[in-house]
Design an enzyme around this catalytic site. Structure first.
Site, PDB file in Angstrom:
ATOM      1  CB  SER A 210      -0.884   0.261   1.277  1.00 42.84           C
ATOM      2  OG  SER A 210      -1.920   1.078   1.134  1.00 42.84           O
ATOM      3  CG  ASN A 211      -0.376   4.542  -1.260  1.00 40.36           C
ATOM      4  OD1 ASN A 211      -1.031   5.568  -0.668  1.00 40.36           O
ATOM      5  ND2 ASN A 211      -0.790   4.169  -2.333  1.00 40.36           N
ATOM      6  CG  HIS A 212       3.442   6.768   3.525  1.00 40.99           C
ATOM      7  ND1 HIS A 212       3.254   5.966   4.692  1.00 40.99           N
ATOM      8  CD2 HIS A 212       4.546   6.589   3.015  1.00 40.99           C
ATOM      9  CE1 HIS A 212       4.666   5.399   4.685  1.00 40.99           C
ATOM     10  NE2 HIS A 212       5.100   5.714   3.525  1.00 40.99           N
TER      11      HIS A 212
END
Ligand code: PMT
Length: 400
Positions: A210-212
């Site tokens: 995923s990412n932030h």
């Protein structure tokens, strides 16, 4: 300029730029505003209360009470009275106290109890302005919804040249007018799709890629479009945020799910804003059981996901398509390439090299780029960025 009947509390702090508070007060009065002035004790050294009282046609407020007769200046009633608290000039010292919640003068106590919009026009030496402490304080205040009126570059009282000179009174007055303009339902009858947040690509039932992205930027845009009367479908990756008022939220996890939800909603829409941080790759064959660790390295084959924005761009017809570009280098070139490749009408560039921009925080610093040029916006709250994007969407729709 139109400020008829609006009540503006003008806060003046101890800066050489305080002399500009006089023409600023006149401009606001001429536009029809009722202006009351609160000064910090030091501000009186830079411009006299008599000048400001004469221009505002109200006694000037400096102390909590009048030592002669004990009359009390209630910061709470002042905050309740105002439609807008405008602090111009705002010194580094006052900004720091506002960020820290210090309340050692009438202006600061009024700020802490004000419920109205607050705008600040910083004024200081270039090094004070650039100092990490001041920049951090500005980010803190912007994140809390304080509106920043960016200082200008130029010759400063110190004789040095740089950024720190208070914005011209005309610019400050125009900013306040815009801030107080009634938001009409300018987008009613329009339907928009907004994508927001991070996608989640499973490796196995336990792990994912995923990412932030927190969803804050996209949620702010969805909320702003809905406030202006648009019917909004928010296609949301996983976030902890509550859905904005009057927005239909469709929850998704993976890029593939986001693709399906966004393309289906786009068919019935007048436009879309692609703010989600979508995975470009997903594990080709996610395991259906938890992967056990072994002694050697683990290699996961990643397959390209479908590009949602590019798919919408290919079939958008006369619909409006707004993209985002999150970059770390060659920002403008990369953003322009995405503008073309995905057939956006305009793209919102944010760079991770700018403090206070991008993921997770409450602020962002963006440039709006189209085929004719670019507009750089200062650091502001994500809510305010959303309002500027919505303004631009309205302009684009009006020009069709
Ligand atoms: O959510 P926050 O914490 O508030 O952070 C906000 C943000 C940083 C996520 C936001 O401001 C932002 O920049 N969003 C886009 C992030 C991104 O993935 O940019 P990109 O340059 O990789 O993608 C370009 C555009 O194509 C974007 O509009 C993206 O939504 C879209 N895209 C990308 C890949 C893909 N498979 N499908 C897409 O639609």
């Amino acid at each position: 300029m139109e400020l008829e009947g609006r009540r503006i509390l003008l806060g003046i702090t101890g800066s050489i730029a305080a002399y500009k508070a006089a023409p600023l007060c006149r401009l606001l009065k001429t536009a029809g505003a009722d202006v009351r002035v609160v000064m910090t004790p030091l501000a009186k050294q830079f411009i006299t209360p008599l000048t400001m009282a004469t221009l505002s046609k109200h006694p000037i407020l400096v102390e909590f009470f009048d030592p002669e007769n004990g009359a009390w200046n209630s910061h709470i009633s002042l905050g309740e009275w105002a439609d807008c608290l405008l602090i111009a000039p705002a010194t580094a010292n006052t900004l720091a106290k506002m960020a820290a919640g210090i309340a050692d003068n009438l202006l600061l106590t009024t700020y802490l109890s004000a419920r109205c919009p607050v705008a600040i026009a910083p004024a200081m030496d270039l090094d004070m302005y650039a100092h990490p402490a001041t920049q951090q304080n500005l980010r803190t205040l912007a994140g809390r919804g304080v509106h920043l009126i960016d200082p200008e570059e130029g010759e400063l009282a110190s004789g040095l040249t740089g950024k720190g000179r208070m914005a011209d009174p005309e610019r400050i007055a125009a900013f306040v007018e815009e801030l107080l303009r009634e938001k009409k339902k300018t987008l009613s009858g329009k339907r928009f799709v907004v994508t927001a947040g991070a996608t989640i690509e499973p490796i196995d039932p336990v792990r994912f890629i995923s990412n932030h992205s927190s969803g804050k930027m996209g949620y702010a845009i969805a909320g702003e479009l809905a406030r202006r009367g648009a019917e909004v479908t928010l296609v949301s990756g996983r976030t902890a945020l509550p859905a904005p008022l009057d927005v239909r939220r469709v929850d998704v996890l993976s890029a593939a799910e986001m693709y399906d939800a966004a393309t289906a909603a786009f068919d019935r829409a007048d436009g879309a804003v692609m703010c989600a941080a979508v995975a470009d790759y997903t594990p080709a064959e996610p395991a259906d059981r938890k992967l056990k660790k072994g002694d050697s390295d683990l290699r996961i084959v990643l397959r390209r996901t479908r590009d949602i924005a590019a798919a919408l761009g290919a079939r958008k017809g006369d619909r409006l398509l707004v993209g985002f570009a999150l970059e770390t280098d060659h920002e403008a070139d990369n953003a322009r390439a995405k503008l073309e490749k995905k057939n956006f009408d305009f793209i919102v560039l944010n760079s991770l090299r700018d403090a206070g921009a991008g993921f997770r925080g409450d602020t962002n610093k963006v440039s709006l780029i189209d085929r004719a040029g670019r507009t750089d916006l200062p650091l502001m709250s994500k809510t305010e960025v959303a309002a500027r994007i919505a303004d631009r969407i309205e302009e684009e729709l009006a020009a069709r």
